[in-house]
Design an enzyme around this catalytic site. Structure first.
Site, PDB file in Angstrom:
ATOM      1  N   GLU A  28       5.688  94.048 -61.477  1.00 37.52           N
ATOM      2  CA  GLU A  28       6.028  94.189 -62.765  1.00 37.52           C
ATOM      3  C   GLU A  28       7.601  94.104 -62.368  1.00 37.52           C
ATOM      4  O   GLU A  28       9.677  94.161 -62.963  1.00 37.52           O
ATOM      5  CB  GLU A  28       6.711  95.761 -63.243  1.00 37.52           C
ATOM      6  CG  GLU A  28       5.243  96.775 -63.740  1.00 37.52           C
ATOM      7  CD  GLU A  28       5.423  98.084 -63.888  1.00 37.52           C
ATOM      8  OE1 GLU A  28       6.362  98.313 -64.119  1.00 37.52           O
ATOM      9  OE2 GLU A  28       4.800  99.078 -63.914  1.00 37.52           O
ATOM     10  N   CYS A  29       7.658  92.671 -61.914  1.00 41.80           N
ATOM     11  CA  CYS A  29       8.539  91.811 -61.395  1.00 41.80           C
ATOM     12  C   CYS A  29       8.282  90.451 -62.271  1.00 41.80           C
ATOM     13  O   CYS A  29       7.483  89.756 -62.951  1.00 41.80           O
ATOM     14  CB  CYS A  29       9.136  91.498 -59.786  1.00 41.80           C
ATOM     15  SG  CYS A  29      10.144  90.523 -59.385  1.00 41.80           S
ATOM     16  N   GLY A  30       9.423  89.918 -62.326  1.00 40.86           N
ATOM     17  CA  GLY A  30       9.007  88.133 -62.653  1.00 40.86           C
ATOM     18  C   GLY A  30       8.392  87.602 -62.051  1.00 40.86           C
ATOM     19  O   GLY A  30       8.364  86.691 -62.553  1.00 40.86           O
ATOM     20  N   THR A  61       5.737  88.257 -59.933  1.00 38.75           N
ATOM     21  CA  THR A  61       4.654  89.211 -60.145  1.00 38.75           C
ATOM     22  C   THR A  61       3.837  87.705 -60.531  1.00 38.75           C
ATOM     23  O   THR A  61       2.463  87.762 -59.819  1.00 38.75           O
ATOM     24  CB  THR A  61       4.490  90.075 -61.413  1.00 38.75           C
ATOM     25  OG1 THR A  61       4.911  90.788 -60.984  1.00 38.75           O
ATOM     26  CG2 THR A  61       3.089  90.562 -61.591  1.00 38.75           C
TER      27      THR A  61
END
Length: 159
Positions: free
Chosen positions: A34-36, A38
């Site tokens: 759930e990371c930028g 990803t």
């Protein structure tokens, strides 16, 4: 000492020795779902598809230490990676990559290759390129896109 002296739990909770990867070029990455960053899973998978037959193995290590961006359990993480990005490279059980409970592999990696300002991993998708002898040859920042690593990977594969 080399990365071959370490082991980690797979998503199936089995202990896997990194010595099983002797003679291959490794790209070790701390990941998050759930990371930028990803979407880098897509680039990582493309690298793996392109170079796996030449000896590249990408090892993904999910981590929830940065803004809780990988909160799921191992099954959820693996399903997400496979369903959304077609990940087929080995993924390991979620670990800590910094601090008191950091996995020994990541303690070793950060001792071998420091980042811009610190040895500590500062965010998801920090990448470490390992040569066929198990030595760390490069460290890449989270914002470094996988596709920009092609030349370094090709050089490592030819060594």
């Amino acid at each position: 000492m080399s990365v071959y002296e370490f082991s980690a739990k797979t998503m199936d909770r089995e202990e896997k020795s990194l010595a099983d990867y002797k003679g291959q070029v490794l790209l070790i990455v701390n990941t998050a779902s759930e990371c930028g960053f990803t979407p880098q899973f897509d680039g990582l998978q493309k690298l793996y598809d392109t170079y796996k037959d030449e000896g590249l193995v990408i090892l993904g290590f999910p981590c929830n230490q940065f803004n809780s961006q990988d909160p799921g359990d191992d099954a959820d993480i693996l399903d997400f990676c496979q369903s959304n990005y077609g990940v087929t490279f080995p993924m390991f059980s979620k670990i800590d990559v910094k601090g008191e409970h950091a996995h020994p592999l990541f303690v070793y990696l950060t001792q071998q290759a420091k980042g811009m300002m610190t040895r500590q991993i500062k965010w998801n998708f920090t990448k470490f390129l390992i040569n066929r002898n198990g030595d760390v040859i490069s460290r890449y920042a989270p914002q470094t896109k996988p596709e920009t690593l092609q030349q370094d990977i090709e050089e490592a594969l030819q060594s």
